[in-house]
Every structure is written in C-alpha cells, then in structure tokens.
Design an enzyme around this catalytic site. Sequence first.
Site, PDB file in Angstrom:
ATOM      1  N   ASP A 223       0.851  -1.186   0.000  1.00  0.00           N
ATOM      2  CA  ASP A 223       0.000   0.000   0.000  1.00  0.00           C
ATOM      3  C   ASP A 223       0.892   1.244   0.000  1.00  0.00           C
ATOM      4  O   ASP A 223       2.116   1.138  -0.132  1.00  0.00           O
ATOM      5  CB  ASP A 223      -0.961  -0.029   1.192  1.00  0.00           C
ATOM      6  CG  ASP A 223      -0.246  -0.068   2.534  1.00  0.00           C
ATOM      7  OD1 ASP A 223       0.951   0.292   2.608  1.00  0.00           O
ATOM      8  OD2 ASP A 223      -0.899  -0.466   3.524  1.00  0.00           O
ATOM      9  N   GLN A 224       0.291   2.397   0.180  1.00  0.00           N
ATOM     10  CA  GLN A 224       1.032   3.656   0.137  1.00  0.00           C
ATOM     11  C   GLN A 224       2.109   3.736   1.223  1.00  0.00           C
ATOM     12  O   GLN A 224       3.098   4.438   1.072  1.00  0.00           O
ATOM     13  CB  GLN A 224       0.058   4.832   0.276  1.00  0.00           C
ATOM     14  CG  GLN A 224       0.693   6.178   0.068  1.00  0.00           C
ATOM     15  CD  GLN A 224      -0.331   7.299   0.099  1.00  0.00           C
ATOM     16  OE1 GLN A 224      -1.485   7.080   0.413  1.00  0.00           O
ATOM     17  NE2 GLN A 224       0.106   8.492  -0.240  1.00  0.00           N
TER      18      GLN A 224
END
Length: 141
Positions: free
Chosen positions: A19-20
């Site tokens: 994810d980010q």
Amino acid sequence: MTQHKWHLHELRVRYAETDQMGVVYHANYLAWLEIGRTELIRELGFPYRKVEEMGLLLPVTEANLVYKKPARYDDPIHVLTRVTQLSGVRLQFGYEIRHVESGELLVTGTTSHVWVNPSWRPVRIEREAPELWALLASYTT
C-alpha cells in the site's frame, strides 16, 4: 505427535503488493499461500496442472490468517507450507510467512480444501488418485 514436513518457497515483496505505506496489502498474503501450496504439490511431482488434467479440483473452503508483523516492499520472505490434515475428501494446509534475514514470524495461517470433480461433486482422493494420496500422506508424517 505427528511431525509435519515444511515446504519452503522464497519470494521478494514487489512494490505492487504494497500500500502507500510500503506495507504488504493484507489480501496479497492469500496469493502467497496459494503459491506455497502449489509449489508443495509440485515438489511431490504433481504440478497443479497435472492434478486438474486428472479431473481433480481443490477449491478453498476456509482461510484463516493471523497477522503478527508487516512485510514491507523489497523484503525477502519465506512461505512455509505443510499438510496439517488429510482425509479422503478434505485437505488442510498450514502456513508460516517469515522474513528471510531476521527469521521473524510475520503471518500464520491455514486453508481448508475439498477434493471435487469438474462437476463440483466431492471425490475421494485415495480412489481417484492413489499415487497423489500416498505422496500427501507421506508428507504429513
């Protein structure tokens, strides 16, 4: 007590699996479990393609994961897989996902499966594929 053999498969966390924050997205662990069990079966001499060509399917009926620590982008990891339960119709795999360098346990889990034919009718693996049955049984002891 039965001693179950582990199959080890090494992966490296890809950017697309995170994810980010650079942490592996939780659903990607399920894909790694699939890699672990298909590679275990391949090691036994039955690539999953061969199993399907025999008219056998092994759908997941249950999955359980316990997340202990996150894997991160570019981490080398080991997916350890073993057969934990085996009956004529059902099969369960156990898993550990560990960081290669530190050995830290990141995730544990299990998946349960049922042997079916292409019509999705349960079949007894010891009758349909006795050689595969014997190999799986030998892997659990």
